[in-house]
Design an enzyme around this catalytic site. Structure first.
Site, PDB file in Angstrom:
ATOM      1  N   LYS A  97     -16.462 -19.149   4.787  1.00 48.15           N
ATOM      2  CA  LYS A  97     -15.361 -19.858   4.121  1.00 48.15           C
ATOM      3  C   LYS A  97     -14.571 -18.891   3.254  1.00 48.15           C
ATOM      4  O   LYS A  97     -13.350 -18.839   3.316  1.00 48.15           O
ATOM      5  CB  LYS A  97     -15.914 -20.980   3.230  1.00 48.15           C
ATOM      6  CG  LYS A  97     -16.624 -22.081   3.978  1.00 48.15           C
ATOM      7  CD  LYS A  97     -17.091 -23.179   3.030  1.00 48.15           C
ATOM      8  CE  LYS A  97     -18.159 -22.724   2.045  1.00 48.15           C
ATOM      9  NZ  LYS A  97     -19.421 -22.312   2.672  1.00 48.15           N
ATOM     10  N   THR A  98     -15.309 -18.143   2.446  1.00 44.25           N
ATOM     11  CA  THR A  98     -14.628 -17.217   1.539  1.00 44.25           C
ATOM     12  C   THR A  98     -13.893 -16.149   2.337  1.00 44.25           C
ATOM     13  O   THR A  98     -12.779 -15.758   1.995  1.00 44.25           O
ATOM     14  CB  THR A  98     -15.655 -16.590   0.567  1.00 44.25           C
ATOM     15  OG1 THR A  98     -16.326 -17.650  -0.107  1.00 44.25           O
ATOM     16  CG2 THR A  98     -14.995 -15.698  -0.452  1.00 44.25           C
TER      17      THR A  98
ATOM     18  N   ASP B 133     -11.545 -21.556  -3.863  1.00 44.87           N
ATOM     19  CA  ASP B 133     -12.892 -21.377  -3.297  1.00 44.87           C
ATOM     20  C   ASP B 133     -13.851 -22.283  -4.070  1.00 44.87           C
ATOM     21  O   ASP B 133     -13.570 -22.667  -5.205  1.00 44.87           O
ATOM     22  CB  ASP B 133     -13.313 -19.896  -3.453  1.00 44.87           C
ATOM     23  CG  ASP B 133     -14.449 -19.526  -2.499  1.00 44.87           C
ATOM     24  OD1 ASP B 133     -14.885 -20.397  -1.711  1.00 44.87           O
ATOM     25  OD2 ASP B 133     -14.886 -18.352  -2.530  1.00 44.87           O
ATOM     26  N   GLU B 134     -14.980 -22.623  -3.466  1.00 47.37           N
ATOM     27  CA  GLU B 134     -16.010 -23.439  -4.131  1.00 47.37           C
ATOM     28  C   GLU B 134     -15.421 -24.747  -4.679  1.00 47.37           C
ATOM     29  O   GLU B 134     -15.704 -25.151  -5.806  1.00 47.37           O
ATOM     30  CB  GLU B 134     -16.673 -22.657  -5.282  1.00 47.37           C
ATOM     31  CG  GLU B 134     -17.216 -21.292  -4.894  1.00 47.37           C
ATOM     32  CD  GLU B 134     -18.584 -21.348  -4.229  1.00 47.37           C
ATOM     33  OE1 GLU B 134     -19.113 -22.466  -4.003  1.00 47.37           O
ATOM     34  OE2 GLU B 134     -19.107 -20.272  -3.885  1.00 47.37           O
TER      35      GLU B 134
ATOM     36  N   GLN C 278     -23.441 -27.651  -1.659  1.00 46.17           N
ATOM     37  CA  GLN C 278     -23.596 -26.632  -2.701  1.00 46.17           C
ATOM     38  C   GLN C 278     -22.968 -27.057  -4.017  1.00 46.17           C
ATOM     39  O   GLN C 278     -22.645 -26.218  -4.852  1.00 46.17           O
ATOM     40  CB  GLN C 278     -22.976 -25.309  -2.242  1.00 46.17           C
ATOM     41  CG  GLN C 278     -23.732 -24.692  -1.081  1.00 46.17           C
ATOM     42  CD  GLN C 278     -23.165 -23.336  -0.715  1.00 46.17           C
ATOM     43  OE1 GLN C 278     -23.289 -22.385  -1.470  1.00 46.17           O
ATOM     44  NE2 GLN C 278     -22.535 -23.240   0.440  1.00 46.17           N
TER      45      GLN C 278
ATOM     46  N   ARG D 196     -28.720 -17.636  -0.036  1.00 45.89           N
ATOM     47  CA  ARG D 196     -28.191 -16.351  -0.503  1.00 45.89           C
ATOM     48  C   ARG D 196     -28.818 -15.197   0.283  1.00 45.89           C
ATOM     49  O   ARG D 196     -28.339 -14.076   0.263  1.00 45.89           O
ATOM     50  CB  ARG D 196     -28.481 -16.107  -2.001  1.00 45.89           C
ATOM     51  CG  ARG D 196     -27.894 -17.068  -2.992  1.00 45.89           C
ATOM     52  CD  ARG D 196     -26.438 -17.296  -2.792  1.00 45.89           C
ATOM     53  NE  ARG D 196     -26.204 -18.492  -1.996  1.00 45.89           N
ATOM     54  CZ  ARG D 196     -25.069 -18.740  -1.344  1.00 45.89           C
ATOM     55  NH1 ARG D 196     -24.067 -17.899  -1.394  1.00 45.89           N
ATOM     56  NH2 ARG D 196     -24.927 -19.839  -0.634  1.00 45.89           N
TER      57      ARG D 196
HETATM   58  P1  ATP Z   1     -21.006 -19.574   0.737  1.00 43.54           P
HETATM   59  O1  ATP Z   1     -21.047 -21.008   1.135  1.00 43.54           O
HETATM   60  O2  ATP Z   1     -22.348 -19.074   0.385  1.00 43.54           O
HETATM   61  O3  ATP Z   1     -19.952 -19.299  -0.282  1.00 43.54           O
HETATM   62  P2  ATP Z   1     -19.196 -18.640   2.766  1.00 43.54           P
HETATM   63  O4  ATP Z   1     -19.027 -19.749   3.703  1.00 43.54           O
HETATM   64  O5  ATP Z   1     -18.125 -18.435   1.774  1.00 43.54           O
HETATM   65  O6  ATP Z   1     -20.610 -18.756   2.062  1.00 43.54           O
HETATM   66  P3  ATP Z   1     -18.807 -15.884   3.382  1.00 43.54           P
HETATM   67  O7  ATP Z   1     -19.383 -15.322   2.146  1.00 43.54           O
HETATM   68  O8  ATP Z   1     -17.349 -15.891   3.555  1.00 43.54           O
HETATM   69  O9  ATP Z   1     -19.400 -17.337   3.616  1.00 43.54           O
HETATM   70  O10 ATP Z   1     -19.429 -15.170   4.644  1.00 43.54           O
HETATM   71  C1  ATP Z   1     -20.824 -14.955   4.771  1.00 43.54           C
HETATM   72  C2  ATP Z   1     -21.079 -13.620   5.440  1.00 43.54           C
HETATM   73  O11 ATP Z   1     -20.691 -13.700   6.791  1.00 43.54           O
HETATM   74  C3  ATP Z   1     -20.278 -12.498   4.841  1.00 43.54           C
HETATM   75  O12 ATP Z   1     -21.067 -11.345   4.849  1.00 43.54           O
HETATM   76  C4  ATP Z   1     -19.108 -12.384   5.774  1.00 43.54           C
HETATM   77  O13 ATP Z   1     -18.565 -11.078   5.773  1.00 43.54           O
HETATM   78  C5  ATP Z   1     -19.722 -12.714   7.120  1.00 43.54           C
HETATM   79  N1  ATP Z   1     -18.761 -13.306   8.057  1.00 43.54           N
HETATM   80  C6  ATP Z   1     -17.985 -14.368   7.842  1.00 43.54           C
HETATM   81  N2  ATP Z   1     -17.236 -14.660   8.918  1.00 43.54           N
HETATM   82  C7  ATP Z   1     -17.560 -13.747   9.862  1.00 43.54           C
HETATM   83  C8  ATP Z   1     -17.124 -13.498  11.214  1.00 43.54           C
HETATM   84  N3  ATP Z   1     -16.238 -14.262  11.794  1.00 43.54           N
HETATM   85  N4  ATP Z   1     -17.696 -12.470  11.855  1.00 43.54           N
HETATM   86  C9  ATP Z   1     -18.621 -11.695  11.263  1.00 43.54           C
HETATM   87  N5  ATP Z   1     -19.059 -11.867  10.019  1.00 43.54           N
HETATM   88  C10 ATP Z   1     -18.546 -12.881   9.310  1.00 43.54           C
HETATM   89 MG    MG Z   2     -18.164 -18.456  -0.308  1.00 40.89          MG
END
Ligand code: ATP
Ligand code: MG
Length: 811
Positions: free
Chosen positions: A65-66, A252-253, A283, A635
């Site tokens: 997402k981030t 975000d969040e 979360q 995490r």
């Molecule tokens: P959270 O809910 O914990 O905040 P999130 O959904 O925001 O998580 P991110 O932190 O954006 O997730 O991504 C998690 C990991 O996956 C990061 O290391 C990111 O670089 C990697 N990632 C995200 N999308 C891809 C993708 N399409 N291909 C490869 N790696 C990815």
């Molecule tokens: Mg995130």
């Protein structure tokens, strides 16, 4: 403002011109390829490329997402639709903002410097409020009070009203006011249903508190949002300027926004509604601070026509870790429910280990971290930067900090007991605040008799009362009172001197003297440094070191005001020297972060889930705790280790505990129960211990699989090798032997570390009393550990010093 980026025209109009000149390069960028999109999957791309209108990304942990949000910003800028300072990006912490900025910099290059509106709700609101302070009845240099000052002020208020502190604790009023502010209620907005709050005086006191803050030219954290929302509500022209400015809004969040934040966003989004929010209902962990998970669930209703994107592929964690997290969160009833999958290799199972007490747990984790760093765990060596310990309560950190200091393992504490919260730092900052904002009554109160100047409580309350009654700041109040001859002798002289000093420092500040030198001068001339030099207590040298550190920290800022603002907002420990370090933080602070190796200690009922959450909020509280468990497990990228201790000292009192109920919710197939080699090798291997143990009491046989697992010395010595440790009887066996309920039975068969030297003051057959378990009879005593048959609680093994002979119990 010191933190506005140089390219933000709002801060610097010349730079605006300069930017327009450079916007050619922006246009060139618009035609350039957008390589960041290639790193996204299809739904992520959709989120990053749908630039017009509202977008909601609702997806589980680690699904990117981030990352999608960051690429979306790059996409907005590259498309030329907005300049960097026309993009409002809200992150949950300042650290998250810095990281996002870093990543964005890698994608789009130096124009990221113009992204001056990326930060937390609070930091963004401060910037807005500084520009319209007068609309909130404040002056531009207002102070931001922290919770400590807030409480102090509320105490003063209750004293002035002669309200009994004991019956009506100041903290209760502080919480009430926070709750109202989180809902964006000014005193006039508080609805009638709340009229009975705080002995029916809540609203009136809230109003008085707000007035007092204005007199002091101060705001609390809740005000940052509340004032800005109020300004927007009451000044359509002002709102219009900001709406016009922020072409795109990203959050975000989003699951952790409260009502005030939500209103703020809605007001700013306006009709254009170019707003993209990302979050995960699983979360949502800030309900206790007023967050409303409902905000994310009603997004589509609030922003009609919103595009909703769901992401299911997790890129962060191994299948074992993901399965463990999913299984725990599955136990929550109130959730949308999501599917998560990953292409990662299976990797290590989630590891689970029980310890005798919190100190043992810290020691084991310390050793484990050292072993992982050296690569002796059969895994590649792990950089300490890639390891984190996530705790439920910040008091848990101390054991790890001590342990790491002992073994020389570098660590950082993120968002924990903070440098800036130490007494000497707070005192020093109070001096600075008095100089930058003479109306800051809280700061003045803190320093007026520190170091001791003979200004007693009576003189202080005279100043307070006079200041309040006349709605003037404390300095003016003191000056007037001095002129009227209200003080005599030493107090009068000291106050005169103090006022003169403050005026002198202020003049130097206004004359533009270097702020670092000025800060040093303030600490010296005020006698504050000397106070600690003269102090013979063992912690005085450390405090002097901290003061030096503070002055050093000032160097990184343009001026005192910028520094003070930084401290009140950032409150994060960030002394970075480039050395790899293990991170220690609370689960709350870990949101959005990821680490290859994660340790989750203290999984005990009462600590986690926290008893207080459950007592205060019942099932909702328990579910929020479970979401916290989900955040914790997710995490971890490669290795996740959960631990619990049978005994723990909480605020100086030992307590026995049951393993967390969340442990029961872990999926058997994805968890490995560890027999810690270091721990048992020594104690168990020693001749005689095994025998004593099995001969000891039925309690030993019970839990962890009796003989097979914890029994003979030889087996335990073998366990010193990794493979055997990892091939411990495992979850199945543990279950077969102990059953799920047995697993949660208390102190029976933990890895008891017995101090054999200790002389037990009790004999078999003695009647004893235990604070928690009540009366019982000693069945077996060994060193400092005693097995007692308690009348109500059954048989337990406890530490002798927590027992007393019934005769000693005062009734
Ligand atoms: P959270 O809910 O914990 O905040 P999130 O959904 O925001 O998580 P991110 O932190 O954006 O997730 O991504 C998690 C990991 O996956 C990061 O290391 C990111 O670089 C990697 N990632 C995200 N999308 C891809 C993708 N399409 N291909 C490869 N790696 C990815
Ligand atoms: Mg995130």
């Amino acid at each position: 403002m010191t933190h506005g980026a140089p390219n933000d025209p709002y801060d610097d109009l010349d730079a605006f011109e300069a930017w327009d000149d450079r916007s050619l390069s922006q246009r060139a960028m618009a035609a350039a390829p957008t390589p960041w999109l290639e790193g996204l999957n299809t739904p992520q791309r959709e989120a990053a490329e749908t630039l017009d209108g509202p977008v909601l990304v609702l997806a589980g942990a680690g699904t990117g997402k981030t990352r999608a949000l960051t690429c979306r910003i790059a996409q907005i800028l590259a498309s030329g639709r907005a300049k960097p300072w026309q993009v409002l990006a809200v992150t949950f912490t300042n650290k998250a903002a810095r990281e996002m900025k870093g990543r964005l910099g890698q994608l789009i290059g130096p124009s990221v410097e113009g992204m001056s509106w990326m930060g937390t709700f609070h930091s963004l609101c401060v910037k807005i409020l500084r520009r319209h302070a007068e609309l909130a009845g404040l002056e531009n240099g207002f102070t931001i009070l922290d919770t400590d000052d807030q409480l102090r002020l509320i105490k003063q208020l209750l004293e002035a009203e002669r309200i009994d502190h004991k019956r009506w604790p100041p903290r209760q009023l502080a919480n009430l006011i926070d709750r109202w502010k989180n809902r964006a209620w000014t005193p006039a907005h508080v609805p009638a249903e709340e009229a009975s709050a705080f002995n029916r005086r809540g609203v009136e006191l809230y109003d008085a508190y707000q007035q007092r803050l204005r007199t002091l030219n101060a705001v609390d954290f809740g005000d940052l949002l509340l004032h800005v929302v109020e300004i927007f509500r009451n000044n359509p022209d002002v709102l219009e300027t900001w709406r016009d400015r922020f072409r795109y809004i990203l959050v975000d969040e989003y699951q952790d926004t409260n009502v005030a934040q939500y209103l703020w966003l809605r007001l700013l989004a306006g009709q254009r509604a170019n707003i993209c929010c990302v979050g995960d209902d699983d979360q949502s962990i800030y309900g206790w601070r007023g967050a409303e998970v409902g905000n994310i669930l009603r997004f589509e209703k609030d922003f009609p026509g919103a595009k909703v994107v769901r992401l299911e592929q997790n890129y962060r964690s191994t299948p074992h870790i993901l399965a463990a997290a999913s299984s725990v969160i599955h136990a929550n009833e109130n959730r949308l429910g999501k599917t998560l999958w990953t292409e990662e290799e299976a990797g290590e199972k989630v590891r689970l280990i029980g310890h005798w007490d919190g100190e043992e747990e810290a020691r084991w984790i310390g050793e484990e971290i050292e072993a992982l760093e050296k690569g002796t765990r059969g895994l590649d060596p792990v950089n300490p930067d890639h390891m984190a310990i996530l705790v439920r309560a910040s008091f848990q950190m101390r054991a790890f900090e001590d342990r790491f200091l002992t073994i020389g393992m570098p660590y950082r504490v993120i968002g924990g007991p903070r440098f800036y919260e130490r007494k000497e730092i707070r005192d020093a900052m109070a001096y600075f605040r008095c100089v930058t904002n003479p109306g800051d009554g809280m700061a003045f109160e803190r320093i007026v008799n520190t170091p001791k100047r003979g200004v007693g409580d009576k003189a202080q309350s005279t100043i307070n009362e006079f200041s309040r009654a006349n709605e003037i700041g404390p300095l003016d109040a003191t000056a007037t009172l001095l002129a009227d001859g209200a003080f005599k002798g030493k107090a009068a002289k000291s106050l005169e001197d103090l006022l003169a000093m403050l005026a002198r420092w202020r003049a130097r500040l206004e004359a533009g003297e270097n702020h670092v030198e000025l800060a040093e001068a303030i600490l010296d001339e005020s006698g504050y440094t000397d106070m600690w030099k003269a102090d013979k207590s063992p912690d005085a040298p450390g405090r002097l070191e901290n003061l030096k550190e503070l002055v050093k920290a000032l160097e990184g800022f343009e001026n005192l005001e910028g520094f003070l603002e930084h401290v009140s907002l950032v409150m994060e420990n960030e002394q970075e020297d480039g050395q790899p370090k293990v991170s220690i933080m609370t689960l709350h602070a870990a949101k959005g972060l990821e680490f290859p190796c994660v340790f989750l200690p203290g999984w005990e009922d009462g600590l986690f889930p926290s008893q207080r959450s459950m007592d205060e909020s019942g099932l909702a509280g328990l579910e929020e705790e479970r979401r916290l468990a989900y955040v914790g497990i997710t995490r971890a990228e490669k290795l996740c280790t959960i631990s619990f201790a049978a005994n723990r000292a909480i605020h100086g009192r030992w307590q026995s505990a049951l393993p967390s109920r969340f442990i029961d919710e872990l999926p058997e197939a994805h968890v490995e129960v560890l027999t810690p080699p270091g721990l048992y090798g020594g104690n168990y291997g020693a001749a005689g211990h095994g025998a004593q143990r099995s001969g000891g009491s039925g309690g030993f046989g019970g839990n962890f699989g009796g003989g097979g697992n914890f029994g003979g010395g030889s087996r335990l010595e073998e366990a010193a090798t990794r493979s055997d440790a990892y091939n411990s009887p495992g979850w199945k066996r543990m279950q077969a032997n102990a059953g799920r309920r047995g697993m949660r039975a208390p102190t029976e068969a933990r890895n008891l570390v017995i101090d054999a030297e200790a002389v037990c003051p009790f004999n078999v057959g003695d009647r004893v009393f235990h604070q928690k378990f009540g009366y019982g009879t000693v069945e077996y005593a060994e060193g400092d550990k005693v097995t007692v048959a308690f009348e109500k609680a059954g048989e337990k093994r406890v530490v002798a010093r927590f027992l007393s002979a019934p005769d000693d119990i005062p009734f």
